[in-house]
Design a protein around this motif. Structure first.
Motif, PDB file in Angstrom:
ATOM      1  N   PHE A   1      -7.727  12.960  -2.239  1.00  0.00           N
ATOM      2  CA  PHE A   1      -8.311  11.897  -2.071  1.00  0.00           C
ATOM      3  C   PHE A   1      -9.876  12.071  -1.545  1.00  0.00           C
TER       4      PHE A   1
ATOM      5  N   LYS B   1       1.445   7.426 -11.015  1.00  0.00           N
ATOM      6  CA  LYS B   1       1.155   6.094 -10.020  1.00  0.00           C
ATOM      7  C   LYS B   1      -0.400   6.158  -9.634  1.00  0.00           C
TER       8      LYS B   1
ATOM      9  N   LEU C   1      -8.180   2.902  -3.433  1.00  0.00           N
ATOM     10  CA  LEU C   1      -8.334   3.468  -2.971  1.00  0.00           C
ATOM     11  C   LEU C   1      -9.364   2.699  -1.805  1.00  0.00           C
TER      12      LEU C   1
ATOM     13  N   LEU D   1      -2.756   3.221   3.862  1.00  0.00           N
ATOM     14  CA  LEU D   1      -3.603   2.780   3.383  1.00  0.00           C
ATOM     15  C   LEU D   1      -3.416   1.183   2.723  1.00  0.00           C
TER      16      LEU D   1
ATOM     17  N   GLY E   1       0.793  -1.088  -0.156  1.00  0.00           N
ATOM     18  CA  GLY E   1       0.082   0.143   0.075  1.00  0.00           C
ATOM     19  C   GLY E   1       0.781   1.163   0.265  1.00  0.00           C
ATOM     20  N   SER E   2       0.593   3.231   0.628  1.00  0.00           N
ATOM     21  CA  SER E   2       1.133   3.652   0.716  1.00  0.00           C
ATOM     22  C   SER E   2       0.560   4.718   2.140  1.00  0.00           C
ATOM     23  N   GLU E   3       1.975   5.599   1.851  1.00  0.00           N
ATOM     24  CA  GLU E   3       0.994   5.997   3.694  1.00  0.00           C
ATOM     25  C   GLU E   3       0.930   7.346   2.827  1.00  0.00           C
ATOM     26  N   ILE E   4      -0.532   7.324   4.143  1.00  0.00           N
ATOM     27  CA  ILE E   4      -0.764   8.069   4.201  1.00  0.00           C
ATOM     28  C   ILE E   4      -0.861   9.750   4.508  1.00  0.00           C
TER      29      ILE E   4
ATOM     30  N   ILE F   1      -2.028  14.254   0.787  1.00  0.00           N
ATOM     31  CA  ILE F   1      -3.059  13.408  -0.183  1.00  0.00           C
ATOM     32  C   ILE F   1      -4.164  12.596   0.656  1.00  0.00           C
TER      33      ILE F   1
ATOM     34  N   TYR G   1      -3.579   4.808  -7.508  1.00  0.00           N
ATOM     35  CA  TYR G   1      -3.737   4.653  -5.771  1.00  0.00           C
ATOM     36  C   TYR G   1      -5.132   3.931  -5.832  1.00  0.00           C
TER      37      TYR G   1
ATOM     38  N   ILE H   1      -9.736   2.303  -8.451  1.00  0.00           N
ATOM     39  CA  ILE H   1      -8.136   2.825  -8.502  1.00  0.00           C
ATOM     40  C   ILE H   1      -7.978   4.112  -9.624  1.00  0.00           C
TER      41      ILE H   1
ATOM     42  N   GLU I   1      -3.573  -2.080  -0.301  1.00  0.00           N
ATOM     43  CA  GLU I   1      -3.680  -1.363  -2.062  1.00  0.00           C
ATOM     44  C   GLU I   1      -4.686  -2.108  -2.233  1.00  0.00           C
TER      45      GLU I   1
END
Length: 360
Positions: A264, A300, A304, A273, A253-256, A260, A302, A294, A275
């Motif tokens: 979103f 990139k 969600l 997050l 996933g990704s850091e929030i 960001i 994301y 998506i 993903e």
């Protein structure tokens, strides 16, 4: 009689010379500051534990042997079994490794294990216990900014070179470093130059608190070391398995960040997050959920709508490196407890840690 008198005079002169010499040494010692005496004593004890490492990459066939490239680095004696700690990048892509002990004896080294993402390698040599002087390991988690540190190594092939400095900062990151070393490096102004890598960073008690690993080429007095507590964690694994224990959890996933979250419309301004959750993975079996929507931003994607991890083992989430650091402390049979935000409520997801299965 005259001969006897001359003998007595010579003896008195020699005794006076010795006394004056001793007085001079004593006076010189007295002029040293307490900090200087500490540095000298640490070097005297530690220098015999430092080794010079020479590496080569050689290609062999039935007809010839061709050395492609070589290099040098540093290391230090870990125990009386002949184990040597150094930096992984010192021996990376090399198939011939020699260790030169403080007494000058050259020995062929065997590669016991590596932790490339921590830049740690463990070697072994066959040497008598009388030739090996292990360095005590300190506690890098107790370091303070401003604390005195001493680096010893072989920069530019200059054996047992000492530099002194302080801890300039803690929990530093370098561009391009693996996630395991993000928010983890020790920064020091003790000079660390090519060839110093793999040598110890010592505290005033002569204990190893770091493994020297890098400098910034275009800067002065900016060096970095790997905290020794990372080595403490992985050395038993390197001896037993040749690699660190690092289970695959099966999610990414990704850091929030606040920006960001605002972009979103996420419900939280911090967290991780989720993903993607791989099918049949520990994360999938534990019930961790990924998103489905998506959105692509600057090439990139994301994903969600998935779980947001807010804490790990009760500690608030701060950065992706936190997950990597928790895994370094983990062992089969333990549980990882993730606090996640899901559809307006907080739930706990528990992932049991299984034995590591290597994938090639």
């Amino acid at each position: 009689m005259r001969t006897h008198t001359l003998s007595v005079l010579k003896a008195l002169s020699l005794a006076l010379f010795v006394l004056l010499g001793a007085g001079s040494v004593s006076a010189q010692t007295a002029r040293l500051t307490e900090d200087e005496r500490n540095t000298i004593e640490v070097f005297r004890r530690a220098s015999r534990s430092i080794v010079h490492i020479e590496v080569r990459a050689a290609m062999e066939s039935s007809f010839e042997k061709h050395v492609m490239e070589g290099g040098t680095g540093s290391g230090f004696v870990l125990d009386t079994e002949g184990r040597i700690l150094t930096a992984f990048h010192v021996i990376e892509d090399k198939n011939q490794i020699d260790v030169i002990l403080s007494g000058g004896r050259r020995l062929a080294a065997r590669l016991v294990g590596t932790a490339p993402r921590l830049d740690i390698a463990l070697l072994q040599v066959d040497a008598a216990k009388e030739e090996l002087f292990p360095l005590p390991l300190g506690d890098s988690q107790e370091l303070e900014v401003g604390q005195k540190v001493i680096a010893i190594g072989n920069p530019m092939g200059l054996h047992n070179t000492l530099t002194v400095g302080v801890v300039s900062a803690l929990r530093r990151s370098l561009e391009g470093t693996p996630v395991e070393l993000q928010d983890a490096l020790i920064q020091t102004d003790a000079a660390i130059n090519p060839g110093s890598s793999g040598g110890p960073l010592l505290n005033s008690a002569g204990e190893v608190v770091g493994i020297n690993t890098a400098n910034v080429p275009k800067a002065q007095n900016v060096g970095f070391a790997i905290p020794i507590h990372f080595a403490r964690r992985v050395v038993p694994d390197l001896i037993e398995m040749g690699h660190p224990y690092r289970p695959q959890l099966g999610f990414s996933g990704s850091e929030i960040t606040p920006s960001i979250a605002k972009l979103f419309g996420l419900p939280l301004e911090s967290g991780f997050l989720v993903e993607e959750v791989l099918p049949n993975s520990p994360a999938a079996y534990a019930g961790l959920r990924a998103g489905e929507r998506i959105v692509v931003l600057s090439d990139k994607p994301y994903v969600l709508g998935g779980d947001i991890i807010t804490a790990i083992n009760g500690e608030p989430f701060t950065a992706p490196s936190q997950i990597a650091h928790v895994l370094l402390d983990s062992r089969p049979g333990l549980d990882l407890r993730f606090t996640v935000f899901r559809e307006g409520r907080t739930v706990e997801v528990v992932i049991p840690l299984a034995k590591m299965h290597m994938q090639f």
